[in-house]
Design an enzyme around this catalytic site. Structure first.
Site, PDB file in Angstrom:
ATOM      1  N   HIS A 267       0.840  -1.219   0.000  1.00 37.70           N
ATOM      2  CA  HIS A 267       0.000   0.000   0.000  1.00 37.70           C
ATOM      3  C   HIS A 267       0.867   1.258   0.000  1.00 37.70           C
ATOM      4  O   HIS A 267       0.776   2.079   0.914  1.00 37.70           O
ATOM      5  CB  HIS A 267      -0.926   0.073   1.221  1.00 37.70           C
ATOM      6  N   ASP A 318      -4.632  -9.170  -0.246  1.00 38.37           N
ATOM      7  CA  ASP A 318      -4.749  -8.542   1.068  1.00 38.37           C
ATOM      8  C   ASP A 318      -5.930  -9.055   1.910  1.00 38.37           C
ATOM      9  O   ASP A 318      -5.842 -10.104   2.521  1.00 38.37           O
ATOM     10  CB  ASP A 318      -4.801  -7.012   0.872  1.00 38.37           C
TER      11      ASP A 318
HETATM   12  C1  NGQ Z   1      -4.021  -5.591   8.387  1.00 41.06           C
HETATM   13  N1  NGQ Z   1      -5.155  -4.096   6.922  1.00 41.06           N
HETATM   14  O1  NGQ Z   1      -2.885  -5.816   8.808  1.00 41.06           O
HETATM   15  O2  NGQ Z   1      -4.828  -6.479   8.149  1.00 41.06           O
HETATM   16  C2  NGQ Z   1      -4.438  -4.155   8.168  1.00 41.06           C
HETATM   17  C3  NGQ Z   1      -5.309  -3.699   9.292  1.00 41.06           C
HETATM   18  C4  NGQ Z   1      -3.932  -2.718  11.085  1.00 41.06           C
HETATM   19  C5  NGQ Z   1      -4.806  -3.249   5.993  1.00 41.06           C
HETATM   20  N2  NGQ Z   1      -3.800  -2.463   6.235  1.00 41.06           N
HETATM   21  C6  NGQ Z   1      -4.702  -3.876  10.642  1.00 41.06           C
HETATM   22  N3  NGQ Z   1      -5.462  -3.201   4.860  1.00 41.06           N
HETATM   23  O3  NGQ Z   1      -3.699  -1.798  10.318  1.00 41.06           O
HETATM   24  O4  NGQ Z   1      -3.559  -2.703  12.236  1.00 41.06           O
HETATM   25 ZN    ZN Z   2      -2.301  -5.993   4.591  1.00 36.00          ZN
END
Ligand code: NGQ
Ligand code: ZN
Length: 452
Positions: A267, A318
Site C-alpha cells: 500500500h 490482502d
Molecule cells: C491488516 N489491513 O494488517 O490487516 C491491516 C489492518 C492494522 C490493511 N492495512 C490492521 N489493509 O492496520 O492494524
Molecule cells: Zn495488509
C-alpha cells in the site's frame, strides 16, 4: 512433460512448446515440437503470478462489513470490526480458511502467496504452548493446497504511532522483539519441513505498529529473506507518522532503512512525487492490492510516475474480500483511469496495458516473494498457468492481444491448469482437492458462526 500450443517464454511467444520440470524447476524448453503420449496438453502457457500480500483469515469476514451504520465508515471503522472478528478464530478455523484461500488463489491463476501473518496468540494475548501454533496452521494449509508459501511472521508491538499501547483487539498480534525472534525461529523450522520453494521472510507490520529501534533490531537479526511492511495506506497514517517521526512514511523509511530489492512496500498509496521517484529507484517492490484498496477506500496508487521511474510492482489480494487475478489487475488500471479521466495509463510509452500489468506483476511478485520465477526460462521455478484461449472472452483475439483480453475481458475461469513449483494443483479449472477443502471450510464456518 507439458505440451502447450503457445507459450509466453522469456524470449517472447513461441508455438508448440514442450517443457519439462525437475525438482520444481523448469529443466528444459523446446519449441516447434509435436506432442508425445503422456504429455499434459494445454492451450496457452504463461508464467503464473505470485500473490504477494494476503491475510488469509479475513476471507471469512468477506461481506460482513458492507453495512452502513450512522456516521462515516472508513478504513478505521472496518479495522475495528476486523479486530472483533479475529477474537473468535480457533487454530482449526484459521487453517481451514487458509486452505480455502490458497485454493481460490491457485484456481484464479496464482502459484504462490506471501502470507503476512499476524494472529500469533490466543485471544487474550497468551502464546499457545507452541509459539508457532498458528504459523503451523498456515504451513499446513500450504502443504494441503500445494501453493508456494512465503511466510511472513509479523512484528506488531504497538497500537499506533508513538508507541501507543496495544488495544484489546490487537492482543493476539503482539510481540516484543525477543519474542518475535523466537517465533520466527520456530516458523523457520516449521516452513523448513515444506517443499524447498517455501520460505520465511519478516514483516514489521507498519511504522505505526513498530518503533524505529525495534525495527532496526529485527532487521539486524534477520538478514535473509524478504522484508514486507504496510507503508502508507491512509492519510491519517501519513499524518500520524509525520507528527511522530517528522517525515512521511515512505520518506522516513527510505532515509532510515536500507531499502533495496529485498523489500516490498505494501500500500504505497500516499506518496509525494519525490517519494514516488525515490521508492522506484530503491529497487523495492510496490505491493499493490487494488481490490482491497478500493474496498477499504484507500485511494489510487501513483502509477504513471512510479512506472516512469522504472519502479517494480506486484499485486496481492490482502483482505481477500474477493480473490480474482483478472479483477485485481484491471482494478489497478481502472483506479488510474477514474482518477486521470483517461485510458491506458499503466504503460510507459506505447504498448499493451495487459502485458505491462501481467508481466510486470509476474516479475515484481516473484521478486517480492524471493521466488526465482516470473518468466518461463530454464532454471526458473515452475510456477505456471495455462489459459484456454477458446473461451468466448478470448477467442477473437490475436496472440499479441491475449494478455489484454485476460486482464480486461477475462474471468478467472479462463484458467485451466496451475503448477506451483511443478506441483500440478489445478487441473481442468479445479483444484485437485477442491471438494475436501470446501467441505472443511463449510464445517469450520458453521462452528465459527455459532460463536459470532
Ligand atoms: C491488516 N489491513 O494488517 O490487516 C491491516 C489492518 C492494522 C490493511 N492495512 C490492521 N489493509 O492496520 O492494524
Ligand atoms: Zn495488509
Amino acid at each position: 512433460m507439458i505440451f502447450a500450443n503457445q507459450a509466453l517464454i522469456a524470449t517472447g511467444w513461441a508455438k508448440n512448446v514442450r517443457l519439462s520440470c525437475a525438482e520444481g524447476r523448469i529443466s528444459e524448453i523446446s519449441t516447434d515440437q509435436s506432442p508425445k503420449d503422456g504429455d499434459t496438453r494445454v492451450d496457452v502457457l504463461l508464467p503464473a503470478l505470485a500473490n504477494l500480500h494476503s491475510h488469509s483469515f479475513q476471507r471469512a469476514m468477506a461481506g460482513m462489513t458492507e453495512y452502513r451504520k450512522a456516521g462515516k465508515d472508513s478504513f478505521w471503522t472496518w479495522r475495528d470490526l476486523m479486530y472483533r472478528f479475529t477474537k473468535h478464530l480457533t487454530p482449526e478455523q484459521i487453517e481451514a480458511i487458509a486452505s480455502l484461500v490458497f485454493m481460490e488463489m491457485q484456481e484464479a491463476g496464482y502459484a504462490s502467496v506471501g502470507e503476512f501473518h499476524y494472529i500469533h496468540h490466543q485471544p487474550d494475548g497468551t502464546p499457545y504452548d507452541d509459539i508457532g501454533e498458528l504459523s503451523g496452521r498456515i504451513a499446513a494449509a500450504a502443504a494441503d493446497t500445494g501453493i508456494g508459501l512465503t511466510h511472513l511472521p509479523v512484528l506488531y508491538t504497538y497500537g499506533g504511532a508513538g508507541k501507543a499501547p496495544l488495544e484489546a483487539g490487537q492482543a493476539r498480534f503482539g510481540n516484543s522483539v525477543d519474542r518475535f525472534n523466537e517465533l520466527t525461529a520456530r516458523a523457520r523450522g516449521i516452513v523448513g519441513a515444506l517443499s524447498q520453494d517455501c520460505q520465511v521472510g519478516i514483516a514489521p507490520h507498519s511504522l505505526r505498529a513498530t518503533s524505529p529501534d525495534d525495527m532496526a533490531a529485527v532487521l539486524q537479526a534477520h538478514q535473509r529473506g524478504p522484508i514486507h511492511i504496510h507503508i502508507a495506506e491512509q492519510p491519517k497514517e501519513v499524518a500520524d507518522i509525520s507528527d511522530w517521526l517528522g517525515a512521511r512514511p515512505v520518506e522516513w523509511l527510505l532515509a532510515n532503512a536500507e531499502v533495496n530489492a529485498n523489500w516490498c512496500l505494501i500500500h504505497a498509496t500516499h506518496m509525494t512525487g519525490a517519494e514516488t521517484r525515490n521508492m522506484a529507484q530503491s529497487g523495492a517492490v510496490a505491493g499493490l492490492c487494488p481490490i482491497t484498496e478500493a474496498n477499504l477506500g484507500d485511494g489510487p496508487f501513483n502509477g504513471p510516475d512510479y512506472l516512469a521511474h522504472g519502479g517494480a510492482f506486484g499485486v496481492g489480494s490482502d483482505s481477500n474480500i474477493l480473490i480474482s487475478l483478472t479483477e485485481e489487475l484491471r482494478t489497478l488500471e481502472y483506479s488510474q483511469r477514474l482518477r486521470d479521466i483517461a485510458r491506458n495509463i499503466m504503460v510507459v510509452g506505447d504498448g499493451s496495458v495487459g502485458e505491462t500489468l501481467y508481466c510486470g506483476a509476474a516479475k515484481g511478485g516473484a521478486q517480492a516473494l524471493n521466488r526465482g520465477t516470473g518468466q518461463i526460462v530454464q532454471g526458473a521455478l515452475a510456477d505456471l498457468v495455462a489459459i484456454d484461449s477458446s473461451d468466448p472472452a478470448l477467442c477473437a483475439l490475436q496472440l499479441h492481444q491475449l494478455l489484454d483480453g485476460i486482464c480486461f475481458a477475462g474471468r478467472d475461469r479462463v484458467v485451466t491448469d496451475v503448477w506451483s513449483a511443478g506441483r500440478h494443483a489445478v487441473q481442468g479449472g479445479r483444484h485437485i482437492k477442491r471438494d475436501q477443502i470446501i467441505a472443511n471450510y463449510r464445517s469450520a464456518m458453521q462452528s465459527l458462526m455459532s460463536t459470532l
